[in-house]
Design a protein around this motif. Structure first.
Motif, short mmCIF file in Angstrom:
data_model
loop_
_atom_site.label_atom_id
_atom_site.label_comp_id
_atom_site.label_asym_id
_atom_site.label_seq_id
_atom_site.Cartn_x
_atom_site.Cartn_y
_atom_site.Cartn_z
N PHE A 154 0.82 -1.21 0.00
CA PHE A 154 0.00 0.00 0.00
C PHE A 154 0.86 1.26 0.00
O PHE A 154 0.47 2.27 -0.57
CB PHE A 154 -0.96 -0.01 1.20
CG PHE A 154 -2.10 -0.96 0.99
CD1 PHE A 154 -3.07 -0.66 0.04
CD2 PHE A 154 -2.23 -2.12 1.72
CE1 PHE A 154 -4.14 -1.53 -0.18
CE2 PHE A 154 -3.28 -3.00 1.51
CZ PHE A 154 -4.23 -2.70 0.56
N VAL A 179 -4.23 -9.48 -5.23
CA VAL A 179 -4.38 -8.21 -4.53
C VAL A 179 -4.08 -7.05 -5.46
O VAL A 179 -4.84 -6.08 -5.54
CB VAL A 179 -3.47 -8.18 -3.28
CG1 VAL A 179 -3.55 -6.81 -2.61
CG2 VAL A 179 -3.85 -9.27 -2.31
N LEU A 183 -6.43 -3.52 -7.45
CA LEU A 183 -6.08 -2.14 -7.09
C LEU A 183 -5.70 -1.27 -8.28
O LEU A 183 -5.52 -0.07 -8.12
CB LEU A 183 -4.92 -2.14 -6.08
CG LEU A 183 -5.22 -2.78 -4.72
CD1 LEU A 183 -3.95 -2.97 -3.93
CD2 LEU A 183 -6.20 -1.91 -3.94
N LEU B 14 -8.54 5.33 0.52
CA LEU B 14 -9.37 4.46 1.36
C LEU B 14 -10.70 5.13 1.68
O LEU B 14 -11.76 4.50 1.63
CB LEU B 14 -8.65 4.12 2.66
CG LEU B 14 -7.62 3.00 2.58
CD1 LEU B 14 -6.85 2.89 3.88
CD2 LEU B 14 -8.32 1.67 2.26
N ALA B 17 -12.99 4.98 -0.99
CA ALA B 17 -13.31 3.58 -1.29
C ALA B 17 -14.44 3.06 -0.42
O ALA B 17 -15.24 2.23 -0.85
CB ALA B 17 -12.08 2.71 -1.10
N ILE B 18 -14.51 3.52 0.77
CA ILE B 18 -15.41 2.86 1.70
C ILE B 18 -16.89 3.08 1.43
O ILE B 18 -17.66 2.13 1.40
CB ILE B 18 -15.02 3.22 3.15
CG1 ILE B 18 -13.71 2.49 3.45
CG2 ILE B 18 -16.10 2.78 4.12
CD1 ILE B 18 -13.08 2.91 4.75
N VAL B 21 -19.45 0.54 -1.00
CA VAL B 21 -19.76 -0.88 -0.85
C VAL B 21 -21.21 -1.03 -0.43
O VAL B 21 -21.63 -0.47 0.59
CB VAL B 21 -18.85 -1.55 0.20
CG1 VAL B 21 -19.28 -2.99 0.44
CG2 VAL B 21 -17.40 -1.49 -0.24
N GLN B 28 -21.27 -8.35 -0.77
CA GLN B 28 -20.87 -6.96 -0.59
C GLN B 28 -20.52 -6.40 -1.96
O GLN B 28 -19.40 -6.59 -2.43
CB GLN B 28 -19.66 -6.87 0.35
CG GLN B 28 -19.88 -7.53 1.71
CD GLN B 28 -18.98 -6.94 2.78
OE1 GLN B 28 -18.43 -5.85 2.65
NE2 GLN B 28 -18.83 -7.69 3.86
N LYS F 6 -14.22 3.41 11.95
CA LYS F 6 -13.36 2.31 11.53
C LYS F 6 -12.22 2.83 10.67
O LYS F 6 -11.08 2.43 10.83
CB LYS F 6 -14.17 1.29 10.71
CG LYS F 6 -14.69 0.12 11.53
CD LYS F 6 -15.55 -0.78 10.66
CE LYS F 6 -16.70 -1.35 11.49
NZ LYS F 6 -17.88 -1.60 10.69
N VAL H 145 -15.32 -11.00 1.55
CA VAL H 145 -14.27 -9.98 1.66
C VAL H 145 -12.98 -10.44 0.99
O VAL H 145 -11.88 -10.24 1.48
CB VAL H 145 -14.00 -9.61 3.15
CG1 VAL H 145 -15.22 -8.94 3.75
CG2 VAL H 145 -13.58 -10.82 3.95
N ILE H 150 -9.80 -5.77 -1.57
CA ILE H 150 -9.21 -5.98 -0.25
C ILE H 150 -9.66 -4.93 0.77
O ILE H 150 -9.62 -5.17 1.98
CB ILE H 150 -7.67 -6.03 -0.37
CG1 ILE H 150 -7.04 -6.66 0.86
CG2 ILE H 150 -7.09 -4.65 -0.64
CD1 ILE H 150 -7.32 -8.12 0.98
N HIS H 151 -10.15 -3.77 0.30
CA HIS H 151 -10.61 -2.75 1.24
C HIS H 151 -11.80 -3.24 2.05
O HIS H 151 -12.04 -2.76 3.15
CB HIS H 151 -10.96 -1.46 0.51
CG HIS H 151 -12.04 -1.63 -0.50
ND1 HIS H 151 -11.85 -2.29 -1.69
CD2 HIS H 151 -13.34 -1.26 -0.51
CE1 HIS H 151 -12.97 -2.30 -2.39
NE2 HIS H 151 -13.88 -1.68 -1.70
N ARG H 152 -12.56 -4.20 1.52
CA ARG H 152 -13.69 -4.75 2.28
C ARG H 152 -13.19 -5.46 3.53
O ARG H 152 -13.85 -5.50 4.56
CB ARG H 152 -14.49 -5.71 1.40
CG ARG H 152 -15.14 -4.99 0.21
CD ARG H 152 -15.87 -5.95 -0.70
NE ARG H 152 -14.96 -6.93 -1.28
CZ ARG H 152 -15.31 -7.84 -2.19
NH1 ARG H 152 -16.56 -7.89 -2.61
NH2 ARG H 152 -14.43 -8.67 -2.66
N ARG H 155 -12.02 -2.77 6.26
CA ARG H 155 -13.12 -2.13 7.00
C ARG H 155 -13.52 -2.91 8.24
O ARG H 155 -14.17 -2.37 9.13
CB ARG H 155 -14.35 -2.02 6.11
CG ARG H 155 -14.18 -1.13 4.89
CD ARG H 155 -15.40 -1.19 4.02
NE ARG H 155 -16.53 -0.48 4.63
CZ ARG H 155 -17.79 -0.73 4.35
NH1 ARG H 155 -18.11 -1.71 3.51
NH2 ARG H 155 -18.76 -0.06 4.92
#
Lengths: 247, 247, 247, 247, 247, 247, 247, 247
Positions: A154, A179, A183, B14, B17-18, B21, B28, F6, H145, H150-152, H155
């Motif tokens: 990252f 991964v 991205l 990030l 990104a969140i 979802v 998800q 989070k 997930v 991978i962000h899932r 979180r």
């Protein structure tokens, strides 16, 4: 009539194709490869004597073509060093690179990022690196960012997001392409390596992992095939930036 | 300092990104996939109930995203036909395609050629075809030109030479990508199929053949993975013709 | 009654069969093989001491039989060179050939063409070559015409069309027999080689490819089995041209 | 100059090759196969609809060619029975045979013997039988003479000694070709079958056994590939007896 | 009550079992094996230092037990020769045999026949031979009678018909046990060997062949497991001729 | 809002994660591993030069972390011995252990029992032993108690019943974990080894056996992965006895 | 001279061998098997029609031979029940048993113990049981004593210690033969079963485990081969107790 | 003396062990499993008739033990629903749970987190969930997930960091455990699933990936073995929180 025209076109293709084969007895060097496929024939050095290797390199070079050789062992490297001192050799990646004279001022076209999961994957990654550069791309290397310490990846995401194509080199479980693929928005070429032991079965585990990758943008090449990884990434990258890549 | 800045950038990534979802309980849905990877999440329909499948399609569609589903079986197809009569379904390739409203007038960007060795490879080829088209590419299909009658391929070489990427779909011995790879100057994505019997071992023979392909421009995806073949070819093709593919 | 006659015939067969076994302790040399199968027993040299190897050669030679040995390593070759200076040795193919005196003026019966995909396949091809010649055939070699540069094959099609049987030797993906098979009207014996790396799995990939070959006229032998390829091709070729091949 | 002449010859070949492809949309029927390879294209019926199958048969038949189809299932067989009542069908071997009119008075050229290890190998053997007969050979069948009761084979040795080529069909351990190969002087085509259970792994055990066969005259085809076994044996057999097999 | 008695019996068994374990630190020598299983613990020498090997031999010998060691390499053999000059060593089979003093006048009980397909199988056969003799059986060896020259086997059938158990040792295709099994009325222990190349996969082909053997009286042991083949055959043979084999 | 929190927490995590990576060029040493995972990064020495190995050890040690290295070969061991004479090396298990200064007085937390089936499994067992001890556990070794003399295991059951976790190391058939698993109430980590020959396929047989283990408390790690076996057992054991294992 | 005598003996053998083959067209029933191998031919029913099955049974029965058939499915069982109501069928083991009239009063010769690891192994065990009884042995069954609860085996050790041969039937990890082998002094025939899931790979895991068994007295047969397990155990057991087992 | 005392202790163990086996004919229910291993015998329902299943459940329940059954199919579920309406059934995970009366008020001991890569992995995850809960743990589920988004996972990291053990369930490439393993400080049990197609080979790809996992804290169980994943995680989790887990 259309068939007739196709035939004529094919005949022309065949005609221009036939002369440039240089028959050395032990090998038939394809001097038209660059014109047909966008890059000259690349020499796979395994199993070739120093004399044979020198012969093919000379043939390509004297025909005014770029000359890339892979899997060059120590004895071969020393021999080629004596014959072609101007060539560039990468002893980690075991590559030999002797560009054609007239192509020496070319500018980089496209960006390739090469990523490895571990330190032991470096030889394969260097083979990819040298290949992508030989194809005229700007290529960078990011090593040892495997999934077990994913924050290392990252930290370097920006480098990958710049790339036109990413080569991911990984042994053991081979999970890194999955991964990375999720991205970035460019194609990812996954190169499994034979690094590992036990149930890695000389790279089979990494190969299967990569073939089953959920990320839609990931394709796979043979185990330890750094050359092919770099080649395909190079093709993709320079294609974007050039409308006239053929000789 | 540089690390600090990278971190800030990553945090921004990030953060954005969140939100997108969509948590449906059983899945998800990644609504940011298009922004991050250049194409929305694609639905793999195997093992999903009609209700679940409908749910995910609705979610993507109402979020204004293109919606592609693969491996749609007969029951699912009939259900989706009732729910989304405006969608396009290819029953040979088992795909479902419901483009977002605002993307309906887009023009094709890049050319993908899809080639099959035999007639039995058509379902996998159609999956690739629908995918490449969904990605906005002009995609053509050339069927039944396997290596045992190689002149059938030569008659159609011009079509392949136009392409930005070629997808070669083959079962049995899987030899076609090796020949095609040596005739074109763009990347070739080889898709092994499970067509065959006995020592084809459900596509393993074709897969191994393709992984060992001598042609430098050939990469491989999973057995029967028409979707992935079309996806990667689409990524390559449109990348060349567009500087602004992300949403 | 018919059974009775068959039995009598079988008893005669058995009777004539028993004397010609030469029991050397470490081996039972089958001196009737030529009469029964059309060619004398051939010596597989791997794992034999020089003394044992010399013993079997002497036994066959003194019995007036042609003597072919395969997989002769350097030490064995030097030893045999001292003992049988009149014999012909091919150090690329690792073969030893000591024809029986009375068979020295024979004329070639049938044509065998041997084709290789790459340079590294030459040792296996030479084993086939020496074997086909030992069987009395006219055998030619066409090297390095693999599928990634398929025009190299087309330039030489005439040579193949003359043949009574073609042996195709290929490692890596093993795709060449599929193409050759579709271009000729005689049987093709495909010999996979262990040339390659990674997912070639020491020739398994090429073997599986050849077993799944779409061309109907292609059969397969063991990995690196140049001898068997040459032997079967020789049997086919001389059969056509001779009504009286048995001793 | 020589290259130039080769090219001209190749162009002629290509020219004559192109017209006889019948493009049916779902298939490209190769109408020149008989001229090029000595036998027309054979139809592999698996996965074809009745309409498609009928279409290809009609195409070949109306072009005046012999028409052989293999792996014909019950539904296809009934359909073809209605369309082509004059054709010959073998429901054990699942073959369909519709000879061209002008070839109906041909005489047998060459002898093929087909041998099975067990009763369960009969369907594969029948496929070989029908194929060899379609190629114009006299073909005989000797069933259930596996190695565990080897005297059953010895009783019938005379039949095998007459043959120009022997097809040995065996599942389970697949040992029969090794024994037969050591008793005859003609080529033996070994066909492994998927008959067996447990560690037979659907024919893999028999396949590996046959590939490692010590007898020099044995080659191998795919698991259950009765067609290919009969085809190659037929090529060998008729080649001996005919100098003019091409159309 | 019955359970109670079984428990008492088991306790007695356990009690007598515990003392005879000699704990050498690096190994726990089972001194009760002869009493429990009919033969003392046999030493597998691979990976043991000379000192450790000497230690275990001394321990068994001083406990008055027969001592058999297998897979003794050259260095170990020389060391043991110096320490135990009275022992018998077979350098082909790599075995060491030091019988207990009080058992030196025993008479052979049961006959074991050991058969090999080829000369290269001899080391494994010798291991079986030494083992069967150590168990007190009369053991004979019949070498090089593989299936490709099956008449060599028939000449020696009488020897096999005398045996109480037959061990068949074969590499390559591993077909010999199937033929032998159908000719004798005693159990056959099949020992696959790693002799072969290519698709023999280090003995896998022979192993699979033997596991699928049609003859009902054939069982199989591990690849190259000459010791186990000789051991089981010895157990069977002497069992027939002795009611009191335990110490 | 919850998502926001989070994210904040994750950002904190990432922030603290980034500084402790020591980029040595050839490797990125993860200095935060102990904090995140409970134990510092462990060095896999295979393929590392002495200088590189020394570099990573120095880096970890100067950062005040425990330093464990595995798979240390003889040359590396001698080099490290000169550089770090105070470190502890186990030459059977090929481990190197240099604890951080401030952790030298720690007391053992949790018991790990390590069991081997045979003497040849000792190197793998010692790797597990050194690892479990490095993690702060009391670890004991019980060798050579394989299933063919199962009473040797029963004599030592008390030792196993004391353990918080048991590591069972076994090659050949790999059956010991199944028996041990049914006798204890703690987790069992099964480590297959490559000890064996023939159909052990370098540990595959033992691996498959352990994966199919009927005992519910048995999990498996890679072939020869003594380190991982000891690591997981150590994690389990010390977890029970400590509420504060993180730095 | 000796050869001559051997030949005469062999001729006599062959002569007596030939008449008892009953050629039914679809099968060649070996009526001399009992005389040659000690037990009549056994019918493997898979893939046979009811009529064919009835035919072979009738042939054997009318020739005065014991008739055992295995793998009898429900339809076949019902058919045979109607034709041969006096026969004994075991529907768990899927066996059919019709003894010859004159052998009905025979007394048991030898003891065979059959042991299973789990309940799901019962069908294979019953096949072994019926076979051993058909061979004239006293056979007992001990079910569900797998290694995860090893005390269940110890409770029944006495039964095993009585046996002349033990058949151990186990799926999953297949570890039971290793334990049993170390506790008895007679041969153990291990029968792997396809019971299990995942990495059992239809019995491969159990098969490999058993082939690598450390206990010296264990041999292996094919997956699910209950018949062969019972047959070999029967051969061993009755051999001990009878000097005159042949007809 | 020490040996003597160990023996006495072992005898006591054996004595107490023997009574609690309930012999039902078709199964030997181990009623002491809870005392010996910490949890009663768990019923694997595949292949059991409804009557047999009911019988074992009744036996365990009437003995006052918790009763967990896995792999309960629809017919079995309906039958058990009628017999034991008070039991809890999870039809996604196919589990049946009937706790003993006296254990109904127990409090959760330890936390288990179960994570899946995709929606299709849910049945296996539910099996793990029900098992961990049956063992008295607090178990949570985090679905879908996988690594391609991978962000899932990030979180939800807090949930995982709370756990005493994590179960990661993944098919396809099986890469998720590698990422999770590097983020937590507790043991991770990886459960590969058969979800996937082509080169996933029914879960083999995921299994190999997980076995080669770089993260040190990851162990593996059989493909689709949700039960075993939940069981081992449960053992680990509750061990930490309880000093007295045995009955």
């Amino acid at each position: 009539m259309a068939d007739e025209r196709k035939l004529q076109s094919e005949i022309s293709n065949l005609k221009s194709a036939i002369p440039p084969v240089a028959d050395l007895g032990f090998a038939q060097v394809d001097l038209q490869r660059h014109q047909r496929c966008g890059f000259p024939e690349v020499i796979f050095s395994e199993g070739k004597s120093c004399a044979h290797l020198e012969g093919v390199v000379s043939q390509l070079h004297s025909a005014g073509q770029d000359c890339l050789a892979t899997r060059v062992n120590d004895e071969q490297a020393a021999h080629l060093e004596r014959c072609f001192p101007e060539a560039e050799q990468d002893r980690i990646g075991r590559t030999f690179w002797l560009p054609a004279v007239e192509q020496s001022q070319r500018t980089a076209a496209g960006k390739v990022a090469i990523v490895t999961a571990g330190t032991a994957d470096l030889p394969v990654a260097h083979e990819a690196l040298a290949t992508a550069r030989a194809m005229g791309c700007e290529a960078s290397l990011l090593a040892d960012v495997g999934v077990a310490g994913i924050h290392r990846l990252f930290r370097n995401l920006d480098k990958l997001k710049d790339a036109d194509a990413v080569v991911v080199v990984a042994g053991m479980e081979g999970a890194l392409p999955s991964v990375v693929g999720g991205l970035v928005d460019c194609p990812v070429v996954a190169v499994p390596t034979s690094v590992g032991y036990g149930a890695s079965f000389q790279g089979l585990a990494a190969l299967l992992c990569m073939l089953n990758c959920c990320a839609a943008n990931v394709t796979v090449v043979n185990i330890d095939a750094g050359f092919k990884g770099g080649y395909v990434a190079g093709l993709i990258a320079r294609r974007r930036h050039s409308d006239n890549v053929k000789g």
